[in-house]
Scaffold this motif. Structure first.
Motif, PDB file in Angstrom:
ATOM      1  N   LEU A  94     -26.228  -2.648  39.517  1.00 56.15           N
ATOM      2  CA  LEU A  94     -24.934  -2.093  39.909  1.00 56.15           C
ATOM      3  C   LEU A  94     -25.010  -1.341  41.230  1.00 56.15           C
ATOM      4  CD1 LEU A  94     -23.701  -0.730  36.463  1.00 56.15           C
ATOM      5  CD2 LEU A  94     -23.218  -2.942  37.519  1.00 56.15           C
ATOM      6  N   ASP A  95     -26.096  -0.615  41.449  1.00 59.51           N
ATOM      7  CA  ASP A  95     -26.234   0.136  42.698  1.00 59.51           C
ATOM      8  C   ASP A  95     -26.214  -0.784  43.905  1.00 59.51           C
ATOM      9  OD1 ASP A  95     -26.384   2.533  41.329  1.00 59.51           O
ATOM     10  OD2 ASP A  95     -28.582   2.536  41.299  1.00 59.51           O
ATOM     11  N   GLU A  96     -26.788  -1.967  43.757  1.00 53.68           N
ATOM     12  CA  GLU A  96     -26.871  -2.906  44.868  1.00 53.68           C
ATOM     13  C   GLU A  96     -25.488  -3.423  45.275  1.00 53.68           C
ATOM     14  OE1 GLU A  96     -29.229  -7.011  45.974  1.00 53.68           O
ATOM     15  OE2 GLU A  96     -29.887  -5.847  44.252  1.00 53.68           O
ATOM     16  N   ILE A  97     -24.684  -3.858  44.336  1.00 54.81           N
ATOM     17  CA  ILE A  97     -23.348  -4.350  44.674  1.00 54.81           C
ATOM     18  C   ILE A  97     -22.464  -3.204  45.155  1.00 54.81           C
ATOM     19  CG2 ILE A  97     -22.589  -4.300  42.249  1.00 54.81           C
ATOM     20  CD1 ILE A  97     -21.204  -6.655  44.945  1.00 54.81           C
TER      21      ILE A  97
ATOM     22  N   ARG B 212     -19.583  -0.754  49.631  1.00 54.84           N
ATOM     23  CA  ARG B 212     -19.373   0.429  50.487  1.00 54.84           C
ATOM     24  C   ARG B 212     -19.646   0.089  51.948  1.00 54.84           C
ATOM     25  NH1 ARG B 212     -22.687   3.175  47.110  1.00 54.84           N
ATOM     26  NH2 ARG B 212     -21.549   4.245  45.500  1.00 54.84           N
ATOM     27  N   SER B 213     -20.750  -0.582  52.185  1.00 59.50           N
ATOM     28  CA  SER B 213     -21.134  -0.948  53.552  1.00 59.50           C
ATOM     29  C   SER B 213     -20.118  -1.906  54.175  1.00 59.50           C
ATOM     30  CB  SER B 213     -22.523  -1.591  53.539  1.00 59.50           C
ATOM     31  OG  SER B 213     -22.864  -2.056  54.819  1.00 59.50           O
ATOM     32  N   TYR B 214     -19.691  -2.903  53.407  1.00 59.77           N
ATOM     33  CA  TYR B 214     -18.765  -3.903  53.935  1.00 59.77           C
ATOM     34  C   TYR B 214     -17.421  -3.281  54.304  1.00 59.77           C
ATOM     35  CZ  TYR B 214     -16.685  -8.417  54.757  1.00 59.77           C
ATOM     36  OH  TYR B 214     -16.077  -9.488  55.372  1.00 59.77           O
TER      37      TYR B 214
ATOM     38  N   ALA C   9     -17.285  -3.525  40.653  1.00 54.86           N
ATOM     39  CA  ALA C   9     -17.746  -2.558  41.662  1.00 54.86           C
ATOM     40  C   ALA C   9     -16.551  -1.886  42.322  1.00 54.86           C
ATOM     41  CB  ALA C   9     -18.617  -3.247  42.700  1.00 54.86           C
ATOM     42  N   SER C  10     -15.511  -2.659  42.613  1.00 58.60           N
ATOM     43  CA  SER C  10     -14.325  -2.070  43.246  1.00 58.60           C
ATOM     44  C   SER C  10     -13.672  -1.045  42.327  1.00 58.60           C
ATOM     45  CB  SER C  10     -13.328  -3.147  43.673  1.00 58.60           C
ATOM     46  OG  SER C  10     -12.668  -3.722  42.564  1.00 58.60           O
TER      47      SER C  10
END
Length: 80
Positions: A15-18, A23-25, A53-54
């Motif tokens: 979950l942290d990865e997505i 966030r970055s995108y 994630a959203s």
């Protein structure tokens, strides 16, 4: 070769990865939802992973325009 290339999309991703990817995108500003999802899928995430994630990140969804040609933009919530 990535450790994920021989797996189904999204398998082994946490979950942290997505969350970090999303966030970055969105860090440079609002993006069309369809673009976000397409880019995420290209990075190996599933639509469900992006949607969840959203929700976790409280991504703001705003309609831009009305009728044909309208689109939904996603952006990070403002830090008030």
């Amino acid at each position: 070769m990535s450790q994920f290339e021989d797996r189904e999309p999204g398998v082994g991703r946490n979950l942290d990865e997505i969350d970090a990817w999303l966030r970055s995108y969105l860090s440079s500003g609002p993006k069309p939802a369809a673009e976000v999802i397409d880019q995420a899928m290209g990075a190996g995430y599933t639509k469900k992973m992006v949607r969840l994630a959203s929700d976790r990140l409280a991504i703001v969804r705003e309609r831009d325009g009305f009728g044909p040609g309208s689109r939904v933009l996603w952006h990070m919530p403002s830090a008030h």
